[in-house]
Design a protein around this motif. Structure first.
Motif, PDB file in Angstrom:
ATOM      1  N   GLY A  33       0.799  -1.220   0.000  1.00  0.00           N
ATOM      2  CA  GLY A  33       0.000   0.000   0.000  1.00  0.00           C
ATOM      3  C   GLY A  33       0.829   1.266   0.000  1.00  0.00           C
ATOM      4  O   GLY A  33       0.297   2.355  -0.174  1.00  0.00           O
ATOM      5  N   ARG A  34       2.131   1.143   0.191  1.00  0.00           N
ATOM      6  CA  ARG A  34       2.994   2.335   0.229  1.00  0.00           C
ATOM      7  C   ARG A  34       3.116   2.937  -1.162  1.00  0.00           C
ATOM      8  O   ARG A  34       3.316   2.231  -2.133  1.00  0.00           O
ATOM      9  N   ALA A  43       3.255   9.060   2.061  1.00  0.00           N
ATOM     10  CA  ALA A  43       3.611   7.785   1.427  1.00  0.00           C
ATOM     11  C   ALA A  43       3.189   6.607   2.290  1.00  0.00           C
ATOM     12  O   ALA A  43       2.939   5.512   1.782  1.00  0.00           O
ATOM     13  N   ALA A  44       3.092   6.833   3.611  1.00  0.00           N
ATOM     14  CA  ALA A  44       2.742   5.749   4.529  1.00  0.00           C
ATOM     15  C   ALA A  44       1.244   5.638   4.767  1.00  0.00           C
ATOM     16  O   ALA A  44       0.806   4.761   5.523  1.00  0.00           O
ATOM     17  N   LEU A  45       0.451   6.498   4.159  1.00  0.00           N
ATOM     18  CA  LEU A  45      -0.999   6.455   4.386  1.00  0.00           C
ATOM     19  C   LEU A  45      -1.601   5.137   3.909  1.00  0.00           C
ATOM     20  O   LEU A  45      -2.489   4.593   4.562  1.00  0.00           O
ATOM     21  N   GLY A  46      -1.114   4.634   2.784  1.00  0.00           N
ATOM     22  CA  GLY A  46      -1.659   3.383   2.256  1.00  0.00           C
ATOM     23  C   GLY A  46      -1.533   2.234   3.243  1.00  0.00           C
ATOM     24  O   GLY A  46      -2.533   1.574   3.584  1.00  0.00           O
ATOM     25  N   PRO A  47      -0.307   1.957   3.748  1.00  0.00           N
ATOM     26  CA  PRO A  47      -0.172   0.894   4.740  1.00  0.00           C
ATOM     27  C   PRO A  47      -0.994   1.138   5.996  1.00  0.00           C
ATOM     28  O   PRO A  47      -1.567   0.199   6.560  1.00  0.00           O
ATOM     29  N   LEU A  48      -1.087   2.407   6.436  1.00  0.00           N
ATOM     30  CA  LEU A  48      -1.873   2.701   7.638  1.00  0.00           C
ATOM     31  C   LEU A  48      -3.352   2.405   7.415  1.00  0.00           C
ATOM     32  O   LEU A  48      -4.031   1.865   8.300  1.00  0.00           O
ATOM     33  N   VAL A  49      -3.856   2.749   6.239  1.00  0.00           N
ATOM     34  CA  VAL A  49      -5.256   2.457   5.921  1.00  0.00           C
ATOM     35  C   VAL A  49      -5.490   0.945   5.901  1.00  0.00           C
ATOM     36  O   VAL A  49      -6.481   0.444   6.427  1.00  0.00           O
ATOM     37  N   ILE A  51      -3.760  -1.342   7.507  1.00  0.00           N
ATOM     38  CA  ILE A  51      -3.710  -1.830   8.881  1.00  0.00           C
ATOM     39  C   ILE A  51      -5.031  -1.550   9.590  1.00  0.00           C
ATOM     40  O   ILE A  51      -5.547  -2.384  10.346  1.00  0.00           O
ATOM     41  N   ALA A  52      -5.602  -0.361   9.341  1.00  0.00           N
ATOM     42  CA  ALA A  52      -6.897  -0.017   9.939  1.00  0.00           C
ATOM     43  C   ALA A  52      -7.988  -0.973   9.466  1.00  0.00           C
ATOM     44  O   ALA A  52      -8.850  -1.388  10.246  1.00  0.00           O
ATOM     45  N   VAL A  53      -7.952  -1.342   8.175  1.00  0.00           N
ATOM     46  CA  VAL A  53      -8.940  -2.298   7.644  1.00  0.00           C
ATOM     47  C   VAL A  53      -8.803  -3.638   8.354  1.00  0.00           C
ATOM     48  O   VAL A  53      -9.805  -4.254   8.761  1.00  0.00           O
ATOM     49  N   LEU A  54      -7.569  -4.105   8.527  1.00  0.00           N
ATOM     50  CA  LEU A  54      -7.354  -5.377   9.220  1.00  0.00           C
ATOM     51  C   LEU A  54      -7.826  -5.291  10.672  1.00  0.00           C
ATOM     52  O   LEU A  54      -8.414  -6.247  11.199  1.00  0.00           O
ATOM     53  N   ALA A  55      -7.572  -4.153  11.325  1.00  0.00           N
ATOM     54  CA  ALA A  55      -8.011  -3.980  12.714  1.00  0.00           C
ATOM     55  C   ALA A  55      -9.532  -4.003  12.806  1.00  0.00           C
ATOM     56  O   ALA A  55     -10.102  -4.617  13.727  1.00  0.00           O
ATOM     57  N   LEU A  56     -10.213  -3.359  11.856  1.00  0.00           N
ATOM     58  CA  LEU A  56     -11.673  -3.367  11.851  1.00  0.00           C
ATOM     59  C   LEU A  56     -12.220  -4.774  11.615  1.00  0.00           C
ATOM     60  O   LEU A  56     -13.207  -5.177  12.236  1.00  0.00           O
ATOM     61  N   LEU A  57     -11.574  -5.520  10.718  1.00  0.00           N
ATOM     62  CA  LEU A  57     -12.008  -6.902  10.483  1.00  0.00           C
ATOM     63  C   LEU A  57     -11.813  -7.750  11.735  1.00  0.00           C
ATOM     64  O   LEU A  57     -12.669  -8.571  12.087  1.00  0.00           O
TER      65      LEU A  57
END
Length: 199
Positions: A33-34, A43-49, A51-57
Motif C-alpha cells: 500500500g505504500r 507515502a505511509a498512508l496506504g499501509p496505515l489504511v 492496517i486499519a482495515v485489518l483492525a476493523l475486520l
C-alpha cells in the motif's frame, strides 16, 4: 510412530504453515500500500489504511464471536481442514524404515544456496524470494514450497532475508546482493547446482 502421533504432527506442521503463509501474505499486502510517488507521511498512508482495515475486520470478528460463540466451531473446523491439507507430507518425506532411521540426514548446503542466489541475481542489487522459488521449481526443486518455506531454509543457512526488499517498485521478501557479498565472498563459494536442499 503411532497413528495418533502422525495425525497430531501433521496438524501441527500444517497449522504452522498456514499461519506463516497468511502472515506473510498480509504483511506483503500492507507493505504494497505504500506509494512510491509520494514522500514522508503521505507515502505511509496506504499501509496505515490497510492496517486499519485489518483492525476493523479483527474487531468485527471478535464482536461476532462474542455475540454468537457457536461461530468458533465452524472456524475451528475450517482451520483444521486447512492445516490438514497444508501438513500433507510431500513425496518422499514419509518415515523411513526402522533400519534406516539411524542414518544422519544430509545437511543443507549454504554454498549451494548462495550459488543459486547468485545465479538468479545476476548483476542486480537484489532478488525477491518468489523469483528464486520460481527458478527452483522450474528446475524440479521445491515442489509444494511456498515463499515462507524458502525463507525459513535460507535463514537456517545463515542467509539474511530482507522483509521489504524493494525491486521494480514492489517491496517484499528478498535477498540483497550486498548481504551475500559481505557474508559469503564470491571467491569462497564455488559453483553449485540450482537447488536448496530441504532441511
Amino acid at each position: 510412530m503411532s497413528r495418533t502421533e502422525g495425525i497430531s504432527k501433521r496438524l501441527a506442521a500444517g497449522a504452522s504453515a498456514v499461519y506463516r503463509c497468511r502472515a506473510d501474505a498480509l504483511t506483503a499486502w500492507v507493505a504494497a500500500g505504500r506509494r512510491d510517488d509520494l514522500t514522508g507521511a503521505r507515502a505511509a498512508l496506504g499501509p496505515l489504511v490497510r492496517i486499519a482495515v485489518l483492525a476493523l475486520l479483527a474487531l468485527g470478528g471478535y464482536r461476532a464471536v462474542r455475540a454468537a460463540p457457536w461461530l468458533l466451531w465452524p472456524t475451528a473446523l475450517i482451520w483444521a481442514v486447512a492445516a490438514w491439507r497444508a501438513g500433507r507430507p510431500t513425496e518422499g518425506s514419509e518415515d523411513a524404515p526402522d533400519e534406516e532411521a539411524d542414518e544422519p540426514a544430509a545437511a543443507p548446503s549454504a554454498e549451494a544456496a548462495v550459488a543459486l542466489l547468485r545465479e538468479v541475481l545476476g548483476d542486480r542489487p537484489g532478488v525477491h524470494l518468489s523469483e528464486v522459488l520460481a527458478h527452483l521449481q522450474k528446475h524440479g526443486q521445491g515442489e509444494g514450497w511456498k515463499v515462507a518455506d524458502l525463507r525459513l531454509r535460507l535463514e537456517a543457512l545463515g542467509i539474511p532475508v530482507e522483509p521489504k526488499l524493494k525491486l521494480s517498485g514492489v517491496p517484499t521478501r528478498g535477498v540483497r546482493a550486498a548481504d551475500l557479498d559481505r557474508l559469503f565472498p564470491a571467491e569462497e563459494t564455488a559453483s553449485s547446482p540450482a537447488r536448496v536442499d530441504a532441511a
